[in-house]
Write an enzyme that holds these catalytic residues in place. Structure first.
Site, short mmCIF file in Angstrom:
data_model
loop_
_atom_site.label_atom_id
_atom_site.label_comp_id
_atom_site.label_asym_id
_atom_site.label_seq_id
_atom_site.Cartn_x
_atom_site.Cartn_y
_atom_site.Cartn_z
N ASP A 7 41.31 35.64 43.03
CA ASP A 7 40.29 35.60 41.98
C ASP A 7 40.03 37.04 41.58
O ASP A 7 39.31 37.77 42.26
CB ASP A 7 39.01 34.94 42.48
CG ASP A 7 37.94 34.88 41.42
OD1 ASP A 7 38.26 34.48 40.28
OD2 ASP A 7 36.79 35.24 41.72
N GLU A 88 44.10 33.03 38.47
CA GLU A 88 43.49 32.39 37.30
C GLU A 88 44.07 33.01 36.04
O GLU A 88 44.24 34.23 35.95
CB GLU A 88 41.98 32.58 37.34
CG GLU A 88 41.24 31.73 36.34
CD GLU A 88 39.74 31.80 36.53
OE1 GLU A 88 39.11 30.74 36.60
OE2 GLU A 88 39.20 32.91 36.61
N ASP A 161 33.56 34.80 45.25
CA ASP A 161 34.93 35.12 44.83
C ASP A 161 35.95 34.55 45.81
O ASP A 161 37.06 34.17 45.42
CB ASP A 161 35.11 36.64 44.72
CG ASP A 161 34.06 37.27 43.84
OD1 ASP A 161 34.22 37.21 42.61
OD2 ASP A 161 33.07 37.81 44.38
#
Length: 192
Positions: A7, A88, A161
């Site tokens: 992340d 992501e 996170d």
């Protein structure tokens, strides 16, 4: 299969390492949790190996922060030896400056993984939420709670996170399992 989910962030870059193991090889090194939920009919399980965040100082110049993130990811890859990396995908942000900085961190993550010979998969936030919760517009807390549940953790991983990175890894494992079962089904289909 072992997946490192990342992340990306300019201050905290979350990481989550998740194994997909079958009952016969469950002992492969799970450190933090015991599997509970099957994601494939062959009794394969998700196992949390490690999670956390690489923290860099927002006061440091961007090149120094990027180097720190790269070093942290290199150490994780060397220590845990994932088979794949998942991050992501780029999303649209109102703040262009923040989006550019995030893009730099994503570039460092992809370069670090590729330099280690690892394939990198990218998933949209909608895909990640859909794979973990079953609903692409789920709230952040719903995703975090489901991550803890799927990995049979006593509490939601901290910082947030880390939970997000675990969700990215879970998304890749779900997607890979689905694609594999579809290809097996396609190969078994009788020809006319």
């Amino acid at each position: 299969m072992r997946v490192l989910g990342i992340d990306c962030g300019t201050e905290y870059t979350g990481y989550g390492i998740v194994d997909l193991v079958s009952d016969r090889d469950r002992s492969r090194g799970a450190q933090h949790c015991e599997p509970r939920y099957s994601i494939r009919p062959e009794n394969d399980h998700l196992v949390c190996v490690a999670c956390g965040a690489i923290k860099v100082s927002p006061r440091d110049p961007m090149p120094t922060r990027l180097a720190g993130i790269a070093r942290g990811l290199e150490e994780l890859i060397a220590l845990h030896q994932p088979n794949r990396v998942a991050i992501e995908d780029v999303f649209y942000a109102v703040n262009v400056k923040s989006a550019l900085k995030l893009g730099q961190v994503r570039g460092v993550a992809m370069l670090t993984a590729a330099s280690a010979g690892l394939d990198v998969a990218e998933y949209s936030p909608l895909s990640i939420k859909s794979a973990v919760v079953g609903y692409g517009k789920a709230e952040k807390q719903q995703v975090q709670q489901m991550v803890a549940r799927l990995l049979r953790l006593d509490e939601v991983p901290e910082p947030a996170d880390a939970a997000d990175a675990l969700a990215i890894a879970i998304c890749h494992l779900h997607t890979a399992a689905t694609l594999e079962s579809q290809s097996v089904g396609f190969e078994r289909r009788p020809t006319r």
